[in-house]
Motif scaffolding. Structure first.
Motif, PDB file in Angstrom:
ATOM      1  N   GLU A  89      -4.976   6.705   0.355  1.00 46.03           N
ATOM      2  CA  GLU A  89      -5.653   7.046   1.632  1.00 46.03           C
ATOM      3  C   GLU A  89      -5.136   6.429   2.891  1.00 46.03           C
ATOM      4  OE1 GLU A  89      -9.660   5.777   1.387  1.00 46.03           O
ATOM      5  OE2 GLU A  89     -10.188   6.979  -0.129  1.00 46.03           O
ATOM      6  N   LEU A  90      -4.674   4.986   2.817  1.00 46.23           N
ATOM      7  CA  LEU A  90      -4.091   4.543   4.032  1.00 46.23           C
ATOM      8  C   LEU A  90      -2.385   5.047   4.220  1.00 46.23           C
ATOM      9  CD1 LEU A  90      -5.115   0.791   3.642  1.00 46.23           C
ATOM     10  CD2 LEU A  90      -6.128   2.578   5.007  1.00 46.23           C
ATOM     11  N   GLN A  91      -1.673   5.330   3.120  1.00 46.17           N
ATOM     12  CA  GLN A  91      -0.425   5.893   3.072  1.00 46.17           C
ATOM     13  C   GLN A  91      -0.510   7.253   3.905  1.00 46.17           C
ATOM     14  OE1 GLN A  91       1.839   5.235  -0.406  1.00 46.17           O
ATOM     15  NE2 GLN A  91       3.690   5.662   0.618  1.00 46.17           N
ATOM     16  N   LEU A  92      -1.595   7.995   3.789  1.00 48.67           N
ATOM     17  CA  LEU A  92      -1.504   9.305   4.395  1.00 48.67           C
ATOM     18  C   LEU A  92      -1.772   9.245   5.823  1.00 48.67           C
ATOM     19  CD1 LEU A  92      -3.818  11.140   2.099  1.00 48.67           C
ATOM     20  CD2 LEU A  92      -1.501  11.640   2.418  1.00 48.67           C
ATOM     21  N   LEU A  93      -2.207   8.028   6.375  1.00 48.10           N
ATOM     22  CA  LEU A  93      -2.551   7.838   7.705  1.00 48.10           C
ATOM     23  C   LEU A  93      -1.407   6.966   8.284  1.00 48.10           C
ATOM     24  CD1 LEU A  93      -6.067   6.224   7.419  1.00 48.10           C
ATOM     25  CD2 LEU A  93      -5.680   8.511   8.386  1.00 48.10           C
ATOM     26  N   GLU A  94      -0.742   6.131   7.645  1.00 50.08           N
ATOM     27  CA  GLU A  94       0.497   5.409   8.049  1.00 50.08           C
ATOM     28  C   GLU A  94       1.535   5.278   7.094  1.00 50.08           C
ATOM     29  OE1 GLU A  94       0.497   1.924  10.428  1.00 50.08           O
ATOM     30  OE2 GLU A  94      -1.751   2.384  11.420  1.00 50.08           O
ATOM     31  N   PRO A  95       2.378   6.451   6.766  1.00 53.49           N
ATOM     32  CA  PRO A  95       3.349   6.492   5.609  1.00 53.49           C
ATOM     33  C   PRO A  95       4.266   5.219   5.824  1.00 53.49           C
ATOM     34  CG  PRO A  95       3.405   8.293   7.232  1.00 53.49           C
ATOM     35  CD  PRO A  95       2.090   7.742   7.601  1.00 53.49           C
ATOM     36  N   ASN A  96       4.615   4.730   7.010  1.00 51.62           N
ATOM     37  CA  ASN A  96       5.608   3.809   7.267  1.00 51.62           C
ATOM     38  C   ASN A  96       5.039   2.558   7.325  1.00 51.62           C
ATOM     39  OD1 ASN A  96       7.712   5.728   7.001  1.00 51.62           O
ATOM     40  ND2 ASN A  96       7.333   6.586   9.245  1.00 51.62           N
ATOM     41  N   ASN A  97       3.939   2.155   6.968  1.00 49.39           N
ATOM     42  CA  ASN A  97       3.408   0.906   7.114  1.00 49.39           C
ATOM     43  C   ASN A  97       3.952  -0.082   5.905  1.00 49.39           C
ATOM     44  OD1 ASN A  97       1.736  -1.380   6.607  1.00 49.39           O
ATOM     45  ND2 ASN A  97       0.541  -0.445   8.368  1.00 49.39           N
ATOM     46  N   GLU A  98       4.962  -1.161   6.120  1.00 49.06           N
ATOM     47  CA  GLU A  98       5.498  -1.851   4.936  1.00 49.06           C
ATOM     48  C   GLU A  98       4.436  -2.696   4.236  1.00 49.06           C
ATOM     49  OE1 GLU A  98       4.959  -4.889   8.323  1.00 49.06           O
ATOM     50  OE2 GLU A  98       5.431  -2.670   8.156  1.00 49.06           O
ATOM     51  N   GLU A  99       3.209  -2.928   4.754  1.00 48.15           N
ATOM     52  CA  GLU A  99       2.197  -3.746   4.046  1.00 48.15           C
ATOM     53  C   GLU A  99       1.784  -2.856   2.796  1.00 48.15           C
ATOM     54  OE1 GLU A  99       0.142  -7.040   2.985  1.00 48.15           O
ATOM     55  OE2 GLU A  99       2.030  -6.888   4.424  1.00 48.15           O
ATOM     56  N   ILE A 100       1.644  -1.493   3.176  1.00 49.39           N
ATOM     57  CA  ILE A 100       1.206  -0.752   1.925  1.00 49.39           C
ATOM     58  C   ILE A 100       2.179  -0.872   0.920  1.00 49.39           C
ATOM     59  CG2 ILE A 100       0.891   1.732   1.231  1.00 49.39           C
ATOM     60  CD1 ILE A 100      -0.050   2.312   4.133  1.00 49.39           C
ATOM     61  N   PHE A 101       3.351  -1.024   1.028  1.00 46.36           N
ATOM     62  CA  PHE A 101       4.360  -0.998  -0.125  1.00 46.36           C
ATOM     63  C   PHE A 101       4.289  -2.372  -0.704  1.00 46.36           C
ATOM     64  CE2 PHE A 101       6.125   2.623   2.314  1.00 46.36           C
ATOM     65  CZ  PHE A 101       6.465   3.482   1.255  1.00 46.36           C
ATOM     66  N   VAL A 102       3.842  -3.373   0.220  1.00 45.26           N
ATOM     67  CA  VAL A 102       3.896  -4.695  -0.423  1.00 45.26           C
ATOM     68  C   VAL A 102       2.861  -4.946  -1.538  1.00 45.26           C
ATOM     69  CG1 VAL A 102       3.489  -7.172   0.278  1.00 45.26           C
ATOM     70  CG2 VAL A 102       5.048  -5.859   1.687  1.00 45.26           C
ATOM     71  N   GLN A 103       1.544  -4.247  -1.010  1.00 45.23           N
ATOM     72  CA  GLN A 103       0.411  -4.283  -1.854  1.00 45.23           C
ATOM     73  C   GLN A 103       0.769  -3.544  -3.083  1.00 45.23           C
ATOM     74  OE1 GLN A 103      -1.993  -6.418  -1.598  1.00 45.23           O
ATOM     75  NE2 GLN A 103      -1.192  -7.048   0.208  1.00 45.23           N
ATOM     76  N   ARG A 104       1.334  -2.527  -2.954  1.00 47.93           N
ATOM     77  CA  ARG A 104       1.646  -1.559  -4.188  1.00 47.93           C
ATOM     78  C   ARG A 104       2.686  -2.429  -5.022  1.00 47.93           C
ATOM     79  NH1 ARG A 104       0.109   3.619  -4.204  1.00 47.93           N
ATOM     80  NH2 ARG A 104       0.004   4.579  -2.063  1.00 47.93           N
ATOM     81  N   ALA A 105       3.534  -3.122  -4.489  1.00 45.09           N
ATOM     82  CA  ALA A 105       4.460  -4.045  -5.190  1.00 45.09           C
ATOM     83  C   ALA A 105       3.790  -5.356  -6.106  1.00 45.09           C
ATOM     84  CB  ALA A 105       5.621  -4.428  -4.432  1.00 45.09           C
TER      85      ALA A 105
END
Length: 466
Positions: A89-105
């Motif tokens: 959901e958050l990635q749809l709102l901010e696809p370039n937010n690095e923290e989203i990738f950090v949490q996925r990692a």
């Protein structure tokens, strides 16, 4: 960015805790909630962090940062599906937010997919200039897959951004050590110290690297600089003591170990080293005093019991030695050295079956030293168990095929067993390997060494070697 766990609670945290006590509801800015949540997470108070997250989302339902903290807690509690759903959901709102990738990692890492975590962290790196924390996470992921070269590069990147990131400094040197690149570690630390000359941790690490490659004067100088940078640095005094021991300067080593006991509560390891120094100064009673202090301070430090064992072994007080080696074995029954020492003691006490068992345990645990096989066989020979001794020596010869002593002893055993041909073969082999050690054969088997045919064999061997 999480707050330092040592920081005092700020006004938002005080206000939040006051609210919890009174059941009142106060309004907080989103940034205040972030501070509160970070505070509780850093102090391991997950339930309070979850309360703050719940209230924060009630007051600021569109706060991306609070929702990401909610995800962080979910990942911590292994609720991966819920965490992934929110991240989508958050990635749809901010696809370039690095923290989203950090949490996925983080999710991938906790599921042991470290290569996947690395890929995601590299994507995060492309999206931000704040790379220090990301390189630290990357370094840890590379450690998980045993890629120490890449891990080291990541930790060095952290240090270039923040020279006082001592966790990354330790990790960098750990990678050098694991790769057995002590010279590389020395070069790196010297370069680091050119820019950070008063970093006691770097001097300490440099001293340890010099010590590892036996450059003791250089190690001593490094530890001295560490102490100059911080005269309360206990580790530097201890390591300096070890170097002074290597240089034979035992009185000075004792002074440094004593300094560690003055800076903090005395430790069993310091007592043990002091005892070893007194032992080398030929002051056995003083050494014994410190060895007893060692085990009094830490009854589970098996090396302390071993030191007392060796003290009594040197005095040939085998009963006392047996008492203390048994204590060491009760702590670490998988230690081959302790079983070997037990075998030596039982041999001296003429307790053949106990010695046989102890030496067998030592070899089964990986002690294949030449004298282990010899001592084991000697114990068996002393009780006329020549057949068992022959088996032991045959096993020993597999590990030491060129051991003249093993072949001399095997020759004597075979001759006692009336296996003359085997005895002659073993004796010829022993004489070929080292004729000078024939005295060992004479000492062990004087009743056989004087036989006419044995003397003739020796003469022939000497002629052949000329």
């Amino acid at each position: 960015m999480a707050l330092d766990s040592s920081e005092q609670p700020g006004p938002p945290i005080t206000k939040f805790e006051s609210m919890l006590r009174t059941d009142d509801v106060y309004f907080f800015d989103a940034e205040d909630f972030e501070e509160i949540i970070h505070h509780y997470l850093n102090h391991g108070k997950v339930s309070l962090a979850k309360k703050a997250i719940k209230m924060g989302l009630q007051q600021h339902p569109n706060s991306l940062d609070i929702r990401l903290l909610d995800v962080e807690v979910m990942v911590f509690e292994n609720e991966f599906e819920d965490a992934e759903r929110i991240l989508d959901e958050l990635q749809l709102l901010e696809p370039n937010n690095e923290e989203i990738f950090v949490q996925r990692a983080n999710i991938q890492s906790k599921q042991d997919n470290h290569l996947g975590a690395i890929t995601l962290l590299h994507k995060a790196l492309e999206l931000t200039d704040e790379v220090t924390d990301l390189y630290s996470l990357l370094g840890m992921e590379y450690l998980f897959i045993d890629d120490y070269t890449m891990a080291r590069k990541c930790f060095i990147q952290c240090l270039e951004a923040d020279p006082e990131d001592y966790a990354s400094l330790y990790n960098t040197i750990y990678c050098y050590e694991f790769l057995d690149e002590h010279d590389g570690a020395i070069r790196y630390l010297n370069t680091y110290l050119d820019s950070n000359p008063y970093c006691q941790i770097a001097w300490h690490q440099l001293g340890k690297q010099y010590y590892a490659v036996k450059m003791y004067p250089e190690a001593l100088a490094a530890f001295d600089f560490a102490i100059i940078s911080d005269d309360s640095f206990l580790g530097a005094y201890f390591e300096k003591g070890k170097v002074l021991e290597k240089l034979g300067r035992y009185e000075e080593a004792i002074e440094n170990y004593n300094t560690t006991t003055q800076l903090e509560d005395p430790t069993s390891h310091a007592y043990l080293r002091i005892g070893k120094c007194y032992e080398r100064l030929n002051r056995p009673e003083k050494a014994r005093y410190y060895f007893y202090l060692t085990v009094h301070d830490d009854p589970l430090l098996d090396k302390g019991w071993l030191a007392i064992t060796d003290h009594y072994l040197k005095k040939k007080n085998y009963q006392k030695a047996q008492e203390y080696i048994d204590k060491a074995l009760s702590i670490d029954g998988e230690n081959a050295i302790y079983w070997k020492r037990s075998g030596i003691i039982h041999k001296a006490l003429k307790q053949v079956h106990e010695a046989d068992f102890a030496f067998k345990q030592a070899t089964e645990l990986g002690n294949y030293e030449e004298d282990t096989w010899l001592l084991w066989a000697e114990a068996l020979c002393d009780s006329n168990e020549f057949e068992t001794a022959a088996v032991v020596l045959q096993q020993g010869s597999e590990f030491h095929p060129k051991s003249a002593k093993i072949h001399y002893q095997l020759a004597g055993v075979y001759l006692h067993l009336q296996a003359r041909d085997k005895g002659k073969t073993a004796l010829k082999k022993a004489l070929k390997e080292d004729p000078k050690k024939y005295s060992y054969f004479v000492k062990r088997f004087p009743e056989i060494s004087g036989a006419v045919w044995v003397q003739r064999l020796i003469r022939e061997s000497r002629k052949a070697s000329k």
